[in-house]
Design a protein around this motif. Sequence first.
Motif, PDB file in Angstrom:
ATOM      1  N   GLY A   1      19.110  78.319  64.630  1.00 58.39           N
ATOM      2  CA  GLY A   1      19.556  76.934  64.473  1.00 58.39           C
ATOM      3  C   GLY A   1      19.044  76.315  63.186  1.00 58.39           C
ATOM      4  N   GLU A   2      17.779  76.607  62.834  1.00 63.43           N
ATOM      5  CA  GLU A   2      17.221  76.082  61.581  1.00 63.43           C
ATOM      6  C   GLU A   2      17.951  76.647  60.366  1.00 63.43           C
ATOM      7  OE1 GLU A   2      13.139  77.163  61.718  1.00 63.43           O
ATOM      8  OE2 GLU A   2      12.644  75.845  63.421  1.00 63.43           O
ATOM      9  N   LEU A   3      18.221  77.950  60.391  1.00 62.20           N
ATOM     10  CA  LEU A   3      18.895  78.581  59.259  1.00 62.20           C
ATOM     11  C   LEU A   3      20.345  78.120  59.142  1.00 62.20           C
ATOM     12  CD1 LEU A   3      17.497  82.223  59.612  1.00 62.20           C
ATOM     13  CD2 LEU A   3      16.874  80.517  57.896  1.00 62.20           C
ATOM     14  N   ILE A   4      20.973  77.827  60.283  1.00 55.87           N
ATOM     15  CA  ILE A   4      22.338  77.306  60.253  1.00 55.87           C
ATOM     16  C   ILE A   4      22.345  75.871  59.730  1.00 55.87           C
ATOM     17  CG2 ILE A   4      24.289  76.602  61.700  1.00 55.87           C
ATOM     18  CD1 ILE A   4      23.644  78.990  63.511  1.00 55.87           C
ATOM     19  N   ALA A   5      21.359  75.087  60.163  1.00 56.15           N
ATOM     20  CA  ALA A   5      21.316  73.678  59.772  1.00 56.15           C
ATOM     21  C   ALA A   5      21.145  73.504  58.268  1.00 56.15           C
ATOM     22  CB  ALA A   5      20.183  72.969  60.518  1.00 56.15           C
ATOM     23  N   ASP A   6      20.318  74.338  57.645  1.00 57.94           N
ATOM     24  CA  ASP A   6      20.118  74.183  56.191  1.00 57.94           C
ATOM     25  C   ASP A   6      21.103  75.019  55.363  1.00 57.94           C
ATOM     26  OD1 ASP A   6      19.211  76.797  56.303  1.00 57.94           O
ATOM     27  OD2 ASP A   6      17.091  76.274  56.108  1.00 57.94           O
ATOM     28  N   GLY A   7      22.036  75.687  56.023  1.00 55.31           N
ATOM     29  CA  GLY A   7      23.080  76.426  55.320  1.00 55.31           C
ATOM     30  C   GLY A   7      22.682  77.809  54.852  1.00 55.31           C
ATOM     31  N   THR A   8      21.437  78.201  55.090  1.00 54.33           N
ATOM     32  CA  THR A   8      20.962  79.494  54.604  1.00 54.33           C
ATOM     33  C   THR A   8      21.699  80.657  55.262  1.00 54.33           C
ATOM     34  OG1 THR A   8      18.756  78.583  54.192  1.00 54.33           O
ATOM     35  CG2 THR A   8      18.929  80.972  54.344  1.00 54.33           C
ATOM     36  N   LEU A   9      21.840  80.578  56.577  1.00 58.22           N
ATOM     37  CA  LEU A   9      22.472  81.687  57.299  1.00 58.22           C
ATOM     38  C   LEU A   9      23.927  81.858  56.878  1.00 58.22           C
ATOM     39  CD1 LEU A   9      22.150  83.893  59.398  1.00 58.22           C
ATOM     40  CD2 LEU A   9      22.772  82.233  61.168  1.00 58.22           C
ATOM     41  N   LEU A  10      24.650  80.770  56.716  1.00 63.23           N
ATOM     42  CA  LEU A  10      26.053  80.863  56.308  1.00 63.23           C
ATOM     43  C   LEU A  10      26.177  81.470  54.913  1.00 63.23           C
ATOM     44  CD1 LEU A  10      29.036  80.293  56.812  1.00 63.23           C
ATOM     45  CD2 LEU A  10      28.676  77.983  55.898  1.00 63.23           C
ATOM     46  N   ASP A  11      25.338  81.014  53.980  1.00 65.29           N
ATOM     47  CA  ASP A  11      25.390  81.554  52.616  1.00 65.29           C
ATOM     48  C   ASP A  11      25.066  83.044  52.605  1.00 65.29           C
ATOM     49  OD1 ASP A  11      26.039  79.063  51.670  1.00 65.29           O
ATOM     50  OD2 ASP A  11      23.989  78.543  51.066  1.00 65.29           O
ATOM     51  N   ASP A  12      24.027  83.433  53.355  1.00 62.84           N
ATOM     52  CA  ASP A  12      23.645  84.847  53.394  1.00 62.84           C
ATOM     53  C   ASP A  12      24.745  85.694  54.044  1.00 62.84           C
ATOM     54  OD1 ASP A  12      21.214  84.428  52.156  1.00 62.84           O
ATOM     55  OD2 ASP A  12      20.107  84.204  54.028  1.00 62.84           O
ATOM     56  N   ALA A  13      25.314  85.192  55.145  1.00 60.07           N
ATOM     57  CA  ALA A  13      26.358  85.943  55.838  1.00 60.07           C
ATOM     58  C   ALA A  13      27.587  86.116  54.948  1.00 60.07           C
ATOM     59  CB  ALA A  13      26.736  85.239  57.138  1.00 60.07           C
ATOM     60  N   LEU A  14      27.968  85.073  54.240  1.00 56.43           N
ATOM     61  CA  LEU A  14      29.135  85.163  53.358  1.00 56.43           C
ATOM     62  C   LEU A  14      28.881  86.128  52.201  1.00 56.43           C
ATOM     63  CD1 LEU A  14      30.326  81.440  53.195  1.00 56.43           C
ATOM     64  CD2 LEU A  14      31.391  83.344  54.414  1.00 56.43           C
ATOM     65  N   ALA A  15      27.668  86.105  51.643  1.00 53.77           N
ATOM     66  CA  ALA A  15      27.338  87.019  50.541  1.00 53.77           C
ATOM     67  C   ALA A  15      27.398  88.471  51.009  1.00 53.77           C
ATOM     68  CB  ALA A  15      25.953  86.684  49.985  1.00 53.77           C
ATOM     69  N   SER A  16      26.798  88.748  52.165  1.00 51.72           N
ATOM     70  CA  SER A  16      26.808  90.120  52.689  1.00 51.72           C
ATOM     71  C   SER A  16      28.219  90.542  53.086  1.00 51.72           C
ATOM     72  CB  SER A  16      25.880  90.227  53.896  1.00 51.72           C
ATOM     73  OG  SER A  16      24.530  90.030  53.510  1.00 51.72           O
ATOM     74  N   LEU A  17      28.962  89.618  53.708  1.00 52.28           N
ATOM     75  CA  LEU A  17      30.325  89.939  54.125  1.00 52.28           C
ATOM     76  C   LEU A  17      31.205  90.238  52.923  1.00 52.28           C
ATOM     77  CD1 LEU A  17      31.995  90.115  56.727  1.00 52.28           C
ATOM     78  CD2 LEU A  17      32.620  87.718  56.405  1.00 52.28           C
ATOM     79  N   ARG A  18      31.023  89.487  51.856  1.00 59.37           N
ATOM     80  CA  ARG A  18      31.804  89.743  50.640  1.00 59.37           C
ATOM     81  C   ARG A  18      31.520  91.130  50.081  1.00 59.37           C
ATOM     82  NH1 ARG A  18      29.819  85.925  47.971  1.00 59.37           N
ATOM     83  NH2 ARG A  18      28.341  87.090  46.694  1.00 59.37           N
ATOM     84  N   ARG A  19      30.259  91.519  50.039  1.00 60.71           N
ATOM     85  CA  ARG A  19      29.907  92.849  49.524  1.00 60.71           C
ATOM     86  C   ARG A  19      30.463  93.957  50.413  1.00 60.71           C
ATOM     87  NH1 ARG A  19      24.080  90.236  48.841  1.00 60.71           N
ATOM     88  NH2 ARG A  19      24.292  89.407  46.715  1.00 60.71           N
ATOM     89  N   VAL A  20      30.310  93.786  51.724  1.00 61.01           N
ATOM     90  CA  VAL A  20      30.782  94.823  52.646  1.00 61.01           C
ATOM     91  C   VAL A  20      32.300  94.948  52.586  1.00 61.01           C
ATOM     92  CG1 VAL A  20      31.042  95.396  55.083  1.00 61.01           C
ATOM     93  CG2 VAL A  20      28.818  94.726  54.206  1.00 61.01           C
ATOM     94  N   LEU A  21      33.002  93.828  52.621  1.00 54.97           N
ATOM     95  CA  LEU A  21      34.463  93.876  52.597  1.00 54.97           C
ATOM     96  C   LEU A  21      34.986  94.502  51.314  1.00 54.97           C
ATOM     97  CD1 LEU A  21      35.502  90.446  54.169  1.00 54.97           C
ATOM     98  CD2 LEU A  21      35.801  92.713  55.138  1.00 54.97           C
ATOM     99  N   LEU A  22      34.384  94.150  50.185  1.00 56.80           N
ATOM    100  CA  LEU A  22      34.839  94.698  48.913  1.00 56.80           C
ATOM    101  C   LEU A  22      34.567  96.194  48.833  1.00 56.80           C
ATOM    102  CD1 LEU A  22      36.117  94.162  46.194  1.00 56.80           C
ATOM    103  CD2 LEU A  22      33.868  93.510  45.299  1.00 56.80           C
TER     104      LEU A  22
END
Length: 276
Positions: A70-91
């Motif tokens: 919840g803390e990581l979601i609230a400050d946007g850290t988890l979303l940014d990290d998930a999107l960065a990793s997802l972008r690398r994996v998908l590519l």
Amino acid sequence: MAVTAPPTESPAESPTGPAATASRSSVRRVVRTLALNLLAVAVGLAAWSLLAAAGVQGLPGPGEVADRAGELIADGTLLDDALASLRRVLLGFALGTLAAVPVGFLMGWYPTARALLEPYVQFFRTIPPLALIPLAVVLLGIGEVPKVVVIFLAAFLSSVVAAFQGVLDVDATLVNAARVLGANDRAIFLRVVVPAAAPFILVGMRIGLGSAWGTLVAAELIAAQEGLGFRMQQAELYYDLPTIFVGLITIGVLGLVMDRLLQLAERRLTRWQERR
């Protein structure tokens, strides 16, 4: 006055016909699977809670991990990290699959291409993609390119053998029958070989996707500033177990969702295949 008989329903249209029975059976199977999935999750959470309550090596409980998430979601850290990793994996996964399918087809269809390419494929399959990280850093620097290249290799090497084997396992009777009917090589390849090899290709894609996610954490060792693997490595330095668990669970959930999407595509593209 003519008397017309009332319209009768065909067995397939009848509420008690074979089609309705099959539909109800399918719904029951889906409901049963979902119920078993939820039961498995509940059992897993209960076991995790018991181990945490017993104080096993400082293992954080589900509540503590949920609070950290919840803390990581609230400050946007988890979303940014998930999107960065997802972008690398998908590519990396997309490039690896796009390269693996034609290479696998060439190896399976043309003996000359097989003799030229198979030694290289088998040679590099014995080398873990993680072992290529130092080479990737030296040759490609520390940007995004080496991370994607390492994930690409993991996906490619897992998928190419499945595509190759799929072409090899095409029933020769089907190919010969198509030739007898006058089909040329192009028609045989598109109408016989590709559909017959599709189940192998899709299974190879699922394996390649797992390899791509499995390589992610190590790939993000290469001077990353964001990503789930990067965040977990930073948490390791401070013995931050809840953050590590959040990263692990996020990777698992994203990988599971992507695998289910591939499984859905497999079912739609191979409806002709008998299933249990």
